[in-house]
Write an enzyme that holds these catalytic residues in place. Structure first.
Site, mmCIF file in Angstrom:
data_model
loop_
_atom_site.group_PDB
_atom_site.id
_atom_site.type_symbol
_atom_site.label_atom_id
_atom_site.label_comp_id
_atom_site.label_asym_id
_atom_site.label_seq_id
_atom_site.Cartn_x
_atom_site.Cartn_y
_atom_site.Cartn_z
ATOM 1 C CD GLU A 87 -2.784 -2.744 7.720
ATOM 2 O OE1 GLU A 87 -2.172 -2.994 6.823
ATOM 3 O OE2 GLU A 87 -3.747 -0.979 7.168
ATOM 4 N N GLY B 40 3.363 -1.122 4.445
ATOM 5 C CA GLY B 40 3.123 0.391 3.639
ATOM 6 C C GLY B 40 4.384 0.946 3.259
ATOM 7 N N GLY B 41 5.222 1.048 3.801
ATOM 8 C CA GLY B 41 6.939 1.871 4.111
ATOM 9 C C GLY B 41 7.550 0.869 3.497
ATOM 10 C CD GLU C 193 -2.668 5.123 7.076
ATOM 11 O OE1 GLU C 193 -2.911 5.409 5.936
ATOM 12 O OE2 GLU C 193 -1.040 4.977 7.464
ATOM 13 C CG HIS D 265 -5.808 1.683 5.757
ATOM 14 N ND1 HIS D 265 -4.642 2.598 6.578
ATOM 15 C CD2 HIS D 265 -4.201 1.226 5.314
ATOM 16 C CE1 HIS D 265 -3.609 2.270 6.436
ATOM 17 N NE2 HIS D 265 -3.871 1.437 5.961
ATOM 18 N N GLY E 168 3.201 2.369 10.948
ATOM 19 C CA GLY E 168 3.870 2.812 10.464
ATOM 20 C C GLY E 168 5.276 3.409 11.976
ATOM 21 C CG ASN F 137 -1.611 0.994 1.277
ATOM 22 O OD1 ASN F 137 -1.894 2.131 0.971
ATOM 23 N ND2 ASN F 137 -2.419 1.752 2.730
ATOM 24 C CD1 TRP F 138 3.592 1.190 -3.140
ATOM 25 C CD2 TRP F 138 3.664 2.935 -4.630
ATOM 26 N NE1 TRP F 138 5.031 0.623 -3.626
ATOM 27 C CE2 TRP F 138 4.944 1.666 -4.887
ATOM 28 C CE3 TRP F 138 3.877 3.735 -5.616
ATOM 29 C CZ2 TRP F 138 5.546 1.184 -5.679
ATOM 30 C CZ3 TRP F 138 4.871 3.802 -6.606
ATOM 31 C CH2 TRP F 138 5.301 2.465 -6.779
ATOM 32 C CE LYS F 139 -0.105 3.028 4.963
ATOM 33 N NZ LYS F 139 0.184 3.623 6.164
ATOM 34 C CB SER G 120 5.458 -1.861 11.182
ATOM 35 O OG SER G 120 5.810 -0.698 12.421
HETATM 36 P P1 13P Z 1 3.408 0.603 7.484
HETATM 37 O O1 13P Z 1 4.319 -1.070 6.886
HETATM 38 O O2 13P Z 1 4.559 1.850 7.239
HETATM 39 O O3 13P Z 1 3.435 0.392 9.356
HETATM 40 O O4 13P Z 1 1.928 0.643 6.830
HETATM 41 C C1 13P Z 1 1.359 -0.927 7.096
HETATM 42 C C2 13P Z 1 0.016 0.175 6.635
HETATM 43 O O5 13P Z 1 -0.786 0.798 6.696
HETATM 44 C C3 13P Z 1 -0.364 -0.780 5.016
HETATM 45 O O6 13P Z 1 -1.686 -0.843 4.715
#
Ligand code: 13P
Length: 247
Positions: free
Chosen positions: A165, A231-232, A97, A95, A171, A11-13, A210
């Protein structure tokens, strides 16, 4: 993983412009004949070009959110049908967020999941407790509430993936213990089986929060963990490929 084919999704957000498409090409080149499903959900502006560059490979491209309606007066929103039209194969809904930044309720997430199905997309539906809920020992109760409220009837292994999650793990570099991850996933599995029978046995449950190359080797082999939502660490092909290798 009990016969369930792992899925590792990135997920590149709100990260990435055209120059980052090189990472998707590097990912495609590095995948080879991986025995798991692999997906990247870039920003919507990159979906069409990402699909064009991954054609013929096993790398799936998807969206990060969709509106519940197929079209209409919803400025700035994206219909699931538009993601499918751009060549996307999946969509993330619910998600944390989106739930936090846009006040998305379980009922809205459920409608978005149904929209994804209407458009023929695989839906990755996210659930997970906040830090306050975690500290209060409410993790499993939150999971129950979100599963009951967000997951539509008609879920099958072919149309739904759950991503667990914990909000406090996203993050932050923090993760639950392996025992806690397995316990939450086993609980989700039990709820899916109670509601969807045999189908619930085969619906994949991903862990997110993470996930890095350094911890993927511990988390991904857990019995009820069927892959990861990353994510990251999905922004760099080398890191993401290391996580895929662990699956
Ligand atoms: P991180 O891997 O950056 O913690 O993000 C997880 C996430 O929210 C994937 O949707």
């Amino acid at each position: 993983m009990s016969g369930r084919r792992p899925l590792v999704a990135g997920n590149w957000k709100m990260n990435g412009t055209r120059e980052n498409l090189a990472e998707i090409e590097a990912l495609k080149a590095g995948l080879g004949d991986s025995s798991c499903d692999v997906a990247i959900c870039p920003p919507a502006t990159l979906i069409t070009e990402a699909v064009a560059r991954t054609g013929g490979s096993q790398l799936m491209i998807g969206g990060q959110d969709c509106h519940a309606e197929a079209n209409g007066a919803h400025t700035g929103d994206l219909a699931a049908e538009m993601i499918a039209d751009a060549g996307g194969a999946l969509v993330i809904v619910g998600h944390s967020e989106r739930r936090a930044d846009h006040g998305e309720s379980d009922a809205l997430v459920r409608a978005k999941a149904e929209a994804g199905w209407r458009a023929g997309l695989l839906v990755i539906l996210c659930i997970g407790e906040t830090e306050a809920e975690y500290r209060a020992g409410e993790t499993l109760a939150v999971i129950d509430r979100q599963l009951a409220g967000s997951v539509p009837n008609g879920a099958t292994p072919g149309n739904l993936v759950i991503a667990y999650e914990p909000v406090w793990a996203i993050g932050t570099g923090l993760t639950p213990s392996n025992d806690d991850i397995q316990a939450s996933h086993a609980h989700i599995r039990q709820r899916l089986v109670a509601r969807f029978g045999q189908g619930g046995v085969a619906i994949r449950v991903l862990y997110g929060g993470s996930v890095k190359p350094a911890n993927a080797g511990e988390i991904l082999p857990l019995p009820d963990v069927d892959g990861a939502l990353v994510g990251g660490a999905s922004l760099k092909a080398a890191d993401f490929l290391a996580i895929v290798a662990a699956a």
